[in-house]
Design an enzyme around this catalytic site. Structure first.
Site, short mmCIF file in Angstrom:
data_model
loop_
_atom_site.label_atom_id
_atom_site.label_comp_id
_atom_site.label_asym_id
_atom_site.label_seq_id
_atom_site.Cartn_x
_atom_site.Cartn_y
_atom_site.Cartn_z
N GLY A 46 71.46 -52.80 -51.69
CA GLY A 46 72.57 -53.73 -51.78
C GLY A 46 73.88 -52.97 -51.75
N GLN A 51 82.73 -51.27 -52.65
CA GLN A 51 82.16 -49.92 -52.72
C GLN A 51 82.57 -49.05 -51.53
OE1 GLN A 51 78.04 -51.59 -53.78
NE2 GLN A 51 78.03 -49.61 -54.78
N CYS A 94 72.98 -47.28 -58.81
CA CYS A 94 74.09 -47.82 -58.02
C CYS A 94 74.58 -46.74 -57.08
CB CYS A 94 75.21 -48.24 -58.98
SG CYS A 94 76.65 -48.90 -58.15
N LEU A 95 74.88 -47.11 -55.84
CA LEU A 95 75.36 -46.12 -54.87
C LEU A 95 76.71 -45.52 -55.30
CD1 LEU A 95 74.39 -47.91 -51.52
CD2 LEU A 95 73.23 -45.97 -52.60
N HIS A 136 73.86 -57.80 -59.88
CA HIS A 136 74.49 -56.48 -59.89
C HIS A 136 75.66 -56.47 -58.88
CE1 HIS A 136 74.05 -51.87 -59.71
NE2 HIS A 136 74.89 -52.15 -58.74
N GLU A 137 75.43 -57.04 -57.70
CA GLU A 137 76.46 -57.02 -56.66
C GLU A 137 77.63 -57.95 -56.98
OE1 GLU A 137 76.35 -54.71 -54.57
OE2 GLU A 137 74.26 -54.14 -54.86
N HIS A 140 80.00 -56.29 -59.13
CA HIS A 140 80.92 -55.41 -58.38
C HIS A 140 82.15 -56.18 -57.92
CE1 HIS A 140 79.15 -51.46 -57.91
NE2 HIS A 140 77.99 -51.94 -57.50
ZN ZN Z 1 76.13 -50.99 -57.44
#
Ligand code: ZN
Length: 174
Positions: A46, A51, A94-95, A136-137, A140
């Site tokens: 995701g 991000q 998380c990226l 989670h997204e 963000h």
């Molecule tokens: Zn993340």
């Protein structure tokens, strides 16, 4: 499609609240294509536009379990319309917080209203990995990271580790 650079903590951009998309035009579609390419390249399941530094309410995701099958989902202006009282825990990463993981508890199921790639309004019932991932997204998009669900102590340890790794990496490159 272009792979874009993924922003990591403690960059303050990640704390910005993203704005709704009014029109899914060519530029937004290009952005969604780039986001998907960036997510697959990372690799991750995701990615939110913030991000890669774009404060727009867009998320791309692929929670397909078969490695060779691509099942991308594009969420524009996603909204949680219902959450279950029952909770589920996943070991989340998380990226934007490389190589750090923590067990996070979230509602087990939720309903999500959103616009798809073509601007069509949709509503889905999510559970399991999809439910956790979309929550989670959406966090963000509101400037919230998974580490915010942890104690302040645990959170600071993770941020320090990532910042330290970043510096070491820069040293090698130079
Ligand atoms: Zn993340």
């Amino acid at each position: 499609m272009t792979v874009r650079r993924i922003i990591t903590v403690p960059d303050p951009i990640l704390r910005k609240k993203s704005e709704s998309v009014n029109d899914i035009d060519k530029d937004i579609k290009k952005l969604m294509n780039d986001m998907l390419e960036t997510m697959y390249d990372a690799p991750g399941i995701g990615l939110a536009a913030i991000q890669i530094g774009i404060p727009k309410r867009i998320v791309v995701m692929d929670v397909s379990k078969e490695p060779n099958k691509k099942e991308p989902i594009y969420f524009v202006n996603p909204q949680i319309t219902w959450k279950s009282d029952t909770k589920a825990s996943y070991e989340e990463g998380c990226l934007s917080i490389p190589n750090q993981f923590a067990k996070i508890e979230r509602p087990e199921k939720c309903n999500i209203k959103y616009l798809d790639y073509h601007g069509t309004e949709k509503e889905i019932k999510a559970e399991g990995l999809l439910a956790t991932c979309i929550q989670h997204e959406i966090d963000h998009l509101n400037g919230i990271l998974f580490i915010d669900h942890l104690s302040k102590l645990k959170k600071n340890i993770i941020i320090k580790k990532v910042s330290k790794n970043k510096k070491e990496l820069e040293r090698i490159v130079v």
